[in-house]
Design an enzyme around this catalytic site. Structure first.
Site, short mmCIF file in Angstrom:
data_model
loop_
_atom_site.label_atom_id
_atom_site.label_comp_id
_atom_site.label_asym_id
_atom_site.label_seq_id
_atom_site.Cartn_x
_atom_site.Cartn_y
_atom_site.Cartn_z
N HIS A 211 -70.81 -5.23 79.17
CA HIS A 211 -70.90 -4.41 77.96
C HIS A 211 -70.57 -2.96 78.27
O HIS A 211 -69.84 -2.29 77.51
CB HIS A 211 -72.31 -4.52 77.37
CG HIS A 211 -72.43 -3.95 76.00
ND1 HIS A 211 -73.31 -2.94 75.69
CD2 HIS A 211 -71.79 -4.25 74.84
CE1 HIS A 211 -73.20 -2.64 74.40
NE2 HIS A 211 -72.29 -3.42 73.86
N HIS A 215 -66.91 -0.81 76.92
CA HIS A 215 -66.91 0.48 76.21
C HIS A 215 -66.17 1.56 77.00
O HIS A 215 -65.82 2.59 76.43
CB HIS A 215 -68.34 0.90 75.89
CG HIS A 215 -68.90 0.19 74.69
ND1 HIS A 215 -68.58 0.55 73.40
CD2 HIS A 215 -69.74 -0.88 74.58
CE1 HIS A 215 -69.20 -0.25 72.55
NE2 HIS A 215 -69.90 -1.12 73.24
N HIS A 240 -68.10 -9.13 70.55
CA HIS A 240 -69.52 -9.14 70.20
C HIS A 240 -69.93 -10.46 69.54
O HIS A 240 -71.05 -10.94 69.75
CB HIS A 240 -69.85 -7.95 69.30
CG HIS A 240 -69.89 -6.65 70.02
ND1 HIS A 240 -68.80 -5.83 70.16
CD2 HIS A 240 -70.91 -6.01 70.67
CE1 HIS A 240 -69.14 -4.75 70.86
NE2 HIS A 240 -70.41 -4.84 71.18
N GLU A 353 -67.16 -0.26 63.48
CA GLU A 353 -67.50 0.45 64.71
C GLU A 353 -67.42 1.95 64.52
O GLU A 353 -68.09 2.71 65.22
CB GLU A 353 -66.54 0.04 65.84
CG GLU A 353 -66.99 0.59 67.18
CD GLU A 353 -65.94 0.47 68.28
OE1 GLU A 353 -66.32 0.56 69.46
OE2 GLU A 353 -64.75 0.32 67.97
N HIS A 368 -72.34 0.95 62.76
CA HIS A 368 -72.71 0.30 64.02
C HIS A 368 -73.41 1.27 64.97
O HIS A 368 -74.48 0.98 65.50
CB HIS A 368 -71.47 -0.29 64.70
CG HIS A 368 -71.70 -0.69 66.12
ND1 HIS A 368 -71.32 0.10 67.19
CD2 HIS A 368 -72.29 -1.78 66.66
CE1 HIS A 368 -71.66 -0.49 68.32
NE2 HIS A 368 -72.24 -1.64 68.03
N HIS A 372 -77.54 1.64 66.29
CA HIS A 372 -78.04 1.72 67.67
C HIS A 372 -78.96 2.93 67.82
O HIS A 372 -80.03 2.85 68.44
CB HIS A 372 -76.87 1.83 68.64
CG HIS A 372 -76.32 0.52 69.10
ND1 HIS A 372 -76.75 -0.11 70.24
CD2 HIS A 372 -75.39 -0.30 68.55
CE1 HIS A 372 -76.10 -1.25 70.40
NE2 HIS A 372 -75.25 -1.38 69.38
N HIS A 408 -76.70 -7.10 66.07
CA HIS A 408 -75.32 -7.57 66.06
C HIS A 408 -75.15 -8.85 65.24
O HIS A 408 -74.04 -9.13 64.79
CB HIS A 408 -74.80 -7.71 67.49
CG HIS A 408 -74.23 -6.43 68.01
ND1 HIS A 408 -72.96 -6.02 67.72
CD2 HIS A 408 -74.79 -5.44 68.74
CE1 HIS A 408 -72.74 -4.83 68.27
NE2 HIS A 408 -73.83 -4.46 68.89
#
Length: 693
Positions: A211, A215, A240, A353, A368, A372, A408
């Site tokens: 992960h 990114h 995802h 995103e 998104h 978080h 998610h």
């Protein structure tokens, strides 16, 4: 981005080492590397202070030249040195983007000097994130093996209690007498918490490194040329969604229900999480979240962050409105455009995103990332207790938390809602004329046909590159225990009733039964299929037998890439180095197969051969060392290696009349019942060879 003079790869690797120690402290596993820096490079806290430079023994010396003009780092260092860094925080990313730009623009002969000057002046997490992205995207450094985040910041991946032991080991025990420090599998909760049954998955080192690295390869912000990669929005969705499918399979293996979507932002979060992680940079423990924590609006002035629940709800509703209308509002224009079958999922992925490619950040917001942030600050939303954000705020720790999967599942639900607006694939779109699969088999050594074995495997991880301010040097190992599977081989029998053809073999698997032990209807099962492999094959006229080893998977990276040690990098120019210099993005091979259970977890293996003429894309005639795990990560400097939509043919609702998987099949498809049998045995660490298993 660079000139022709080479950037010294070994020197760059040492910039990642012992990240909170000053650069003038000796580096290298045995302390045999010395950076000699100009006086102007010493951070303010060391200026005027008599510094005793380590002169014990010979050293490889890097004499860092002074830049003619020192960069202004005031905007980059606006993020304090002793705090955490989050890719989901707009302010944090803006600081990192400025450093990335500096590093991208540096001439090759100035790169190491610039990177050396910045190293001790900016936040270490931000620094390594920016340096990694710059290295991945500069033309003269993109083939460098980026040091694993695990080696620099091991505290983000394992139990904090071992680090006192590790420093004691390093300072007292001679190098040849050191033994690995064993980390228990269950150190974050007890049997009283059902979610701990999945701790081996959520807290797996390789899973979290995947992960983090994804990114890096796909940053949210920055120059368009490093963000605008082929089908980037669709890949955000697919990667995802595959993680979620894999996690749901793991839950069913452990007799737990599938993930419950986090639909209501105002309901309490049932799951608590106590990570037991250290944060060496901030000299803090990572915060915990109690059960039934309620989300609150976030107002963190020092982080320049405000998150309002109402705003997230507004963005959610606008995204659903766009999905249901099949049209989206264009930024800066009083007009809408239609989602097309070809590009709609990619556009939607960028919108959700909220990267710089989003068609309208003003209208559709930052759902998104702010989700978080909202969750990661739920324990201290207004900074009353001066707590840092929780693990959901960091890409290398977020997957440890059960709420990651619920969040998610909500995000993936939006993508599925869009997919349900698309026309089902017709039999003509699915079929491959004259191609018929007549048999499929899996064979693992020592096991019955169509059975895969899983067990526990130990791995040793060298902590020495991340143990700052230890007096002695040399390797200190932590021993983790992770899931592993037996290597196996697919055998696919195919009859080609026409002339020679080229096909794309697509292999998926999914659980056969749901939580109630009832067989799935295809509409529900299709979202649980996990991709195992995708590759091309030549089909001669008549009977064909295709064999493929599990270690050749297009989804995973080799075992060595997860648990690698840069201090033992193969010799330059060797065949081993070619395998080693992999960009690092990909699912860990040891987690390719779900755990199963002792009775044999029943699954269905789905195999399809599609027409390569309809699948192929034009790609540059250049070799790349970064295509091993193309299914989840794409291919660097190239188009995604499959023209079909990601997840094809299982990404849409089935055609009319299809109730079960068997109803869905066309002659170029086949299904085979398989079982995954778990054995509680623990296998000692394997010899690292660069192979996937």
């Amino acid at each position: 981005m660079s000139s022709s003079q080479a950037v010294p790869i070994d020197a760059v690797n040492h910039l990642f080492e012992r990240p909170t120690e000053p650069l003038f402290n000796r580096k290298g596993g045995d302390g045999s590397v010395q950076f000699v820096i100009p006086d102007s490079y010493y951070p303010d806290k060391y200026k005027g202070v008599p510094i005793q430079v380590d002169t014990r023994g010979p050293a490889t010396t890097y004499n860092i030249k002074a830049l003619s003009t020192l960069p202004n780092l005031s905007q980059i260092s606006a993020l304090p040195y002793n705090t955490s860094f989050s890719v989901f925080n707009d302010f944090h990313r803006s600081c990192a983007t400025k450093l990335i730009d500096l590093l991208l623009d540096a001439k090759a002969e100035d790169f190491i000097s610039l990177a050396s000057y910045c190293r001790d002046r900016v936040n270490p997490y931000l620094y390594q994130y920016a340096l990694s992205i710059a290295l991945l995207h500069r033309t003269d450094t993109k083939n460098f093996p980026i040091p694993s985040h695990l080696s620099s910041f091991p505290e983000l991946f394992m139990d904090r209690s071992i680090f006192a032991q590790a420093r004691e080991e390093e300072n007292i025990v001679p190098q040849g007498s050191r033994r690995p420090i064993e980390i228990p599998r269950d150190y974050t909760s007890s049997d009283l918490e059902l979610e701990h049954l999945l701790a081996y998955f959520r807290e797996d080192v390789g899973v979290n490194l995947h992960h983090w690295h994804w990114h890096l390869v796909y940053p949210l912000d920055g120059r368009r040329e490093i963000v605008n990669k082929d089908r980037r929005g669709e890949l955000f969705y697919y990667m995802h969604s595959q993680i979620l499918s894999r996690y749901n399979m793991e839950r069913l293996c452990n007799h737990l229900a599938r993930v419950k979507r986090f639909l209501d932002f105002r309901e309490p979060i049932e799951e608590g999480y106590f990570p037991k992680l250290d944060n060496f940079v901030a000299s803090r423990l990572w915060p915990s979240r109690n059960q039934n924590t309620r989300l609150s609006n976030v107002n963190r002035e020092h982080d320049r962050l405000r998150v309002d629940i109402q705003e997230l709800e507004r963005w959610r509703d606008r995204l659903y409105e766009a999905i249901h209308n099949g049209r989206y509002l264009v930024q800066g224009k009083n007009e809408t455009q239609q989602f097309t079958v070809e590009t709609g999922i990619d556009i939607l992925g960028n919108m959700i995103e909220s990267n710089i490619l989003s068609v309208n950040r003003t209208e559709y917001g930052n759902l998104h990332n702010q989700g978080h942030n909202l969750i990661s600050y739920s324990h201290d939303p207004d900074g009353q207790y001066l707590e840092l954000f929780g693990v959901m705020g960091e890409s290398s720790t977020a997957m440890r938390d059960p709420i990651f999967y619920r969040w998610h599942a909500f995000v993936n639900g939006m993508f599925e809602e869009y997919k349900h607006t698309l026309p089902p694939y017709t039999p003509q779109e699915l079929n491959f004329e004259n191609i018929k699969i007549t048999g499929v088999q899996i064979k693992a050594t020592g096991l019955p046909d169509n059975e895969i074995g899983t067990f526990w495997q130990q791995a040793d991880i060298d902590l020495s590159r991340g143990l700052d301010f230890a007096e002695q040097r040399g390797s200190v190992f932590a021993r983790v225990t992770h899931l592993q599977h037996t290597p196996f081989t697919y055998t696919i029998n195919v009859n080609n009733g026409g002339s020679a053809r080229v096909g794309t073999v697509r292999i998926f698997y999914a659980p056969k039964f749901d939580e109630r032990n009832l067989g799935f209807i295809f509409r529900d099962q299709k979202s649980l299929f996990v991709e195992l492999d995708r590759f091309t094959t030549n089909l001669k006229s008549g009977a064909n037998t295709i064999t493929r080893r599990s270690v050749e998977s297009s989804v995973t990276i080799p075992y060595e890439q997860t648990f690698r040690n840069l201090s033992t990098r193969p010799a330059a120019g060797s065949a081993e180095e070619a395998a080693y210099n992999f960009c690092g993005c990909g699912w860990p091979h040891h987690m390719l197969i779900a755990k199963g259970h002792s009775g044999g977890f029943p699954c269905e293996l789905f195999v399809m051969i599609s027409n390569y003429d309809n699948d192929s894309v034009q790609r540059p005639n250049t070799s790349t060392s970064c295509d091993d795990a193309s299914s989840y990560c794409g291919i660097r400097d190239s188009k995604y290696p499959d023209r079909r939509h990601m997840g094809f043919p299982l990404d849409r609702l089935p055609r009319e009349g299809v109730v079960t998987l068997k109803d869905f099949l066309t002659p170029n498809m086949a299904v085979q019942d398989i079982a995954i049998r778990f054995n509680e045995r623990i296998v000692p660490p394997i010899q690292k060879s660069g192979n996937k298993n």
